[in-house]
Design an enzyme around this catalytic site. Structure first.
Site, PDB file in Angstrom:
ATOM      1  N   ARG A 164       0.840  -1.219   0.000  1.00  0.00           N
ATOM      2  CA  ARG A 164       0.000   0.000   0.000  1.00  0.00           C
ATOM      3  C   ARG A 164       0.870   1.263   0.000  1.00  0.00           C
ATOM      4  O   ARG A 164       0.566   2.244   0.677  1.00  0.00           O
ATOM      5  CB  ARG A 164      -0.949   0.048   1.206  1.00  0.00           C
ATOM      6  CG  ARG A 164      -1.898  -1.090   1.325  1.00  0.00           C
ATOM      7  CD  ARG A 164      -2.944  -1.142   0.227  1.00  0.00           C
ATOM      8  NE  ARG A 164      -3.704  -2.363   0.346  1.00  0.00           N
ATOM      9  CZ  ARG A 164      -3.347  -3.519  -0.211  1.00  0.00           C
ATOM     10  NH1 ARG A 164      -2.272  -3.583  -0.983  1.00  0.00           N
ATOM     11  NH2 ARG A 164      -4.066  -4.598  -0.042  1.00  0.00           N
ATOM     12  N   SER A 243     -11.648   0.579   4.668  1.00  0.00           N
ATOM     13  CA  SER A 243     -11.026   0.443   6.006  1.00  0.00           C
ATOM     14  C   SER A 243     -10.622   1.813   6.525  1.00  0.00           C
ATOM     15  O   SER A 243      -9.865   2.519   5.861  1.00  0.00           O
ATOM     16  CB  SER A 243      -9.777  -0.427   5.927  1.00  0.00           C
ATOM     17  OG  SER A 243     -10.109  -1.657   5.353  1.00  0.00           O
ATOM     18  N   GLU A 343      -6.286   5.286   8.212  1.00  0.00           N
ATOM     19  CA  GLU A 343      -5.769   4.779   6.932  1.00  0.00           C
ATOM     20  C   GLU A 343      -5.893   5.810   5.790  1.00  0.00           C
ATOM     21  O   GLU A 343      -4.912   6.093   5.125  1.00  0.00           O
ATOM     22  CB  GLU A 343      -6.532   3.479   6.607  1.00  0.00           C
ATOM     23  CG  GLU A 343      -6.462   2.995   5.204  1.00  0.00           C
ATOM     24  CD  GLU A 343      -5.388   1.956   4.969  1.00  0.00           C
ATOM     25  OE1 GLU A 343      -4.965   1.304   5.926  1.00  0.00           O
ATOM     26  OE2 GLU A 343      -4.962   1.834   3.824  1.00  0.00           O
TER      27      GLU A 343
HETATM   28  C1  LIG Z   1     -15.515   0.543  -0.136  1.00  0.00           C
HETATM   29  C2  LIG Z   1     -14.029   0.734  -0.385  1.00  0.00           C
HETATM   30  C3  LIG Z   1     -13.210  -0.377  -0.544  1.00  0.00           C
HETATM   31  C4  LIG Z   1     -11.842  -0.238  -0.787  1.00  0.00           C
HETATM   32  N1  LIG Z   1     -11.088  -1.353  -0.971  1.00  0.00           N
HETATM   33  C5  LIG Z   1      -9.768  -1.261  -1.242  1.00  0.00           C
HETATM   34  C6  LIG Z   1      -8.987  -2.442  -1.469  1.00  0.00           C
HETATM   35  O1  LIG Z   1      -9.482  -3.559  -1.450  1.00  0.00           O
HETATM   36  N2  LIG Z   1      -7.664  -2.285  -1.735  1.00  0.00           N
HETATM   37  C7  LIG Z   1      -7.079  -1.045  -1.809  1.00  0.00           C
HETATM   38  O2  LIG Z   1      -5.870  -0.979  -2.070  1.00  0.00           O
HETATM   39  N3  LIG Z   1      -7.802   0.093  -1.594  1.00  0.00           N
HETATM   40  C8  LIG Z   1      -9.120   0.015  -1.316  1.00  0.00           C
HETATM   41  N4  LIG Z   1      -9.869   1.156  -1.108  1.00  0.00           N
HETATM   42  C9  LIG Z   1      -9.202   2.469  -1.144  1.00  0.00           C
HETATM   43  C10 LIG Z   1      -9.327   3.233  -2.505  1.00  0.00           C
HETATM   44  O3  LIG Z   1     -10.309   2.646  -3.305  1.00  0.00           O
HETATM   45  C11 LIG Z   1      -7.999   3.250  -3.270  1.00  0.00           C
HETATM   46  O4  LIG Z   1      -7.000   3.866  -2.496  1.00  0.00           O
HETATM   47  C12 LIG Z   1      -8.126   4.015  -4.608  1.00  0.00           C
HETATM   48  O5  LIG Z   1      -6.993   3.761  -5.421  1.00  0.00           O
HETATM   49  C13 LIG Z   1      -8.294   5.520  -4.421  1.00  0.00           C
HETATM   50  O6  LIG Z   1      -8.629   6.070  -5.683  1.00  0.00           O
HETATM   51  P1  LIG Z   1      -9.277   7.510  -5.817  1.00  0.00           P
HETATM   52  O7  LIG Z   1      -9.271   7.854  -7.268  1.00  0.00           O
HETATM   53  O8  LIG Z   1     -10.582   7.545  -5.153  1.00  0.00           O
HETATM   54  O9  LIG Z   1      -8.199   8.407  -5.056  1.00  0.00           O
HETATM   55  P2  LIG Z   1      -8.450   9.708  -4.140  1.00  0.00           P
HETATM   56  O10 LIG Z   1      -9.122   9.292  -2.886  1.00  0.00           O
HETATM   57  O11 LIG Z   1      -9.074  10.788  -4.935  1.00  0.00           O
HETATM   58  O12 LIG Z   1      -6.941  10.105  -3.815  1.00  0.00           O
HETATM   59  C14 LIG Z   1      -6.135   9.282  -3.030  1.00  0.00           C
HETATM   60  C15 LIG Z   1      -4.683   9.813  -3.081  1.00  0.00           C
HETATM   61  O13 LIG Z   1      -4.162   9.687  -4.395  1.00  0.00           O
HETATM   62  C16 LIG Z   1      -3.770  10.984  -4.906  1.00  0.00           C
HETATM   63  N5  LIG Z   1      -4.099  10.964  -6.333  1.00  0.00           N
HETATM   64  C17 LIG Z   1      -5.322  10.747  -6.901  1.00  0.00           C
HETATM   65  N6  LIG Z   1      -5.216  10.755  -8.248  1.00  0.00           N
HETATM   66  C18 LIG Z   1      -3.917  10.999  -8.523  1.00  0.00           C
HETATM   67  C19 LIG Z   1      -3.171  11.151  -9.744  1.00  0.00           C
HETATM   68  N7  LIG Z   1      -3.741  11.034 -10.947  1.00  0.00           N
HETATM   69  N8  LIG Z   1      -1.836  11.428  -9.655  1.00  0.00           N
HETATM   70  C20 LIG Z   1      -1.229  11.542  -8.456  1.00  0.00           C
HETATM   71  N9  LIG Z   1      -1.873  11.419  -7.270  1.00  0.00           N
HETATM   72  C21 LIG Z   1      -3.196  11.157  -7.324  1.00  0.00           C
HETATM   73  C22 LIG Z   1      -4.572  11.986  -4.103  1.00  0.00           C
HETATM   74  O14 LIG Z   1      -3.937  13.245  -4.075  1.00  0.00           O
HETATM   75  C23 LIG Z   1      -4.585  11.317  -2.736  1.00  0.00           C
HETATM   76  O15 LIG Z   1      -3.328  11.522  -2.146  1.00  0.00           O
HETATM   77  C24 LIG Z   1     -11.249   1.054  -0.862  1.00  0.00           C
HETATM   78  C25 LIG Z   1     -12.080   2.190  -0.698  1.00  0.00           C
HETATM   79  C26 LIG Z   1     -13.450   2.028  -0.472  1.00  0.00           C
HETATM   80  C27 LIG Z   1     -14.317   3.241  -0.340  1.00  0.00           C
END
Ligand SMILES: Cc1cc2nc3c(=O)[nH]c(=O)nc-3n(C[C@H](O)[C@H](O)[C@H](O)COP(=O)(O)OP(=O)(O)OC[C@H]3O[C@@H](n4cnc5c(N)ncnc54)[C@H](O)[C@@H]3O)c2cc1C
Length: 347
Positions: A164, A243, A343
């Site tokens: 992660r 989480s 987290e």
């Molecule tokens: C119900 C649920 C289940 C989940 N299950 C998992 C799982 O099984 N495994 C897992 O690993 N994660 C899980 N997650 C966490 C999440 O889905 C991941 O971390 C996902 O990759 C976040 O994507 P996002 O586009 O929503 O990022 P955001 O929440 O918008 O951003 C997260 C971070 O990434 C940065 N960021 C976003 N886009 C970019 C970009 N293009 N370039 C540089 N930085 C960027 C942001 O600045 C921030 O620091 C879960 C979340 C939820 C709500």
């Protein structure tokens, strides 16, 4: 490029927290970024990059400029005898991208189905689930250096993936949500000699239940979706960020003390001698499962997940979420002497 002033962020974070961005810029073309970065007045220290908002908690209104990643596109770059090189732009929805590759017979991402968020954010924390991590199928990515405007092509070694974790998390220079890099495109290598990844307990159970010892990639995709839907609330229905706390790591001695007082504590010894405790078990043992405080609550089926209990008249705020998180941390610290770390990223 569209800039909105005082933009509502509630639709842009999966917890559904009500907050505003002073300025929100929707980035739909990666090619515009280098020029934007070189404009007078650009300040890399005063911005935040937002994907699908599924791994952030808005603790209040956001003052720095928010760059909302909305670049769309996905394509097959190359097919060889060995496999497929597939590329997606950063704003693509991760799950839709996984489903799209499967529909075309390019297998390998099925274990990562239904993880919320965008393709561009997936390398940031090297997303993983059900025995597979993004780095297992990763080829390379394009990212813009937000200080210089230069476009770089980074391979897996340069991304420094860990559990992660990646260089994009490590190189946070000033504030949360503010890294040096903005990821614009991600490429995956999907070998034609596909091997199912079934080592994860819940998938082994599915094999045993169905008797399908050689499931197809589509079968695994469907199983992963079923398992996830049964365990986790769908953010489109109940706001959450998955989480909420990390599983804490303690010394073997501290674990032994906790086990002596609470023999049922769920724990996993690690190769380095430390022990990982199940944060969800600790929270449940403190009586928080299903509880509500203000307009935030603890999910009834899984104590590790905090959920939005607000409505249109009384929306859940960052203060509600942080009050609940702080109360849970205090209970767990008092009862078990263990500090739970949050987290998702706090904005
Ligand atoms: C119900 C649920 C289940 C989940 N299950 C998992 C799982 O099984 N495994 C897992 O690993 N994660 C899980 N997650 C966490 C999440 O889905 C991941 O971390 C996902 O990759 C976040 O994507 P996002 O586009 O929503 O990022 P955001 O929440 O918008 O951003 C997260 C971070 O990434 C940065 N960021 C976003 N886009 C970019 C970009 N293009 N370039 C540089 N930085 C960027 C942001 O600045 C921030 O620091 C879960 C979340 C939820 C709500």
């Amino acid at each position: 490029m569209l800039v909105e002033n005082n933009a509502a962020l509630q639709p842009h974070n999966t917890f559904g927290i009500a907050a505003q961005a002073q300025r929100l810029l929707r980035l739909r073309k990666a090619e515009l970024l280098p020029d934007l970065v070189r404009q007078p007045g650009w300040c890399a220290e005063r911005l935040r990059v937002l994907g699908g908002g599924s791994n952030i908690v808005l603790t209040g209104d956001v003052e720095p400029l928010v760059l909302k990643i909305e670049m769309l596109g996905r394509r097959l770059l190359r097919e060889t005898e060995a496999g497929y090189l597939v590329e997606a732009d950063a704003g693509e929805n991760w799950h839709d991208f996984v489903a799209w590759t499967l529909d075309r017979g390019w297998y390998g991402l099925e274990n990562l189905a239904l993880i919320p968020g965008t393709v561009g954010a997936a390398p940031v924390q090297n997303i993983g689930a059900y025995g597979l991590e993004l780095q297992d199928r990763f080829h390379s990515l394009d990212a813009v250096d937000l200080h210089s405007g230069e476009v770089h092509n980074l391979d897996a070694a340069q991304c420094r993936f860990g559990y992660r974790d990646s260089v994009f998390k490590c190189e946070r220079t000033v504030a949360p949500g503010h890294g040096r890099w903005l990821i614009t495109r991600v490429r995956f290598w999907l070998p034609k000699r596909w091997q199912p990844v079934l080592g994860y307990l819940e998938l082994e159970r599915k094999v045993a239940e169905t008797g399908l010892e050689q499931p197809t990639a589509r079968q695994i995709f469907d199983w992963v979706c079923q398992i996830r839907r049964a365990k986790l609330p769908d953010p489109a229905v109940i706001g959450n960020v998955g989480s909420f706390f990390q599983n804490p790591l303690v010394s073997r001695e501290q674990c032994a003390e906790i086990c002596a007082r609470h023999p049922a504590v769920v724990h996993y010894p690690l190769p380095d001698g430390r022990v990982k405790l199940a944060a969800g078990w600790l929270i449940e043992a403190c009586g928080w499962k299903g509880q509500t405080l203000g307009r935030a609550g603890v999910y009834e089926k899984q104590a590790l997940v905090l959920v939005n209990r607000g409505d249109a008249y009384q929306p859940c705020s960052g203060a509600d979420v942080m009050a609940l998180a702080t109360a849970i941390q205090a209970s767990v610290l008092e009862r078990f002497g263990v500090r739970l770390e949050i987290e998702p990223e706090l904005w």
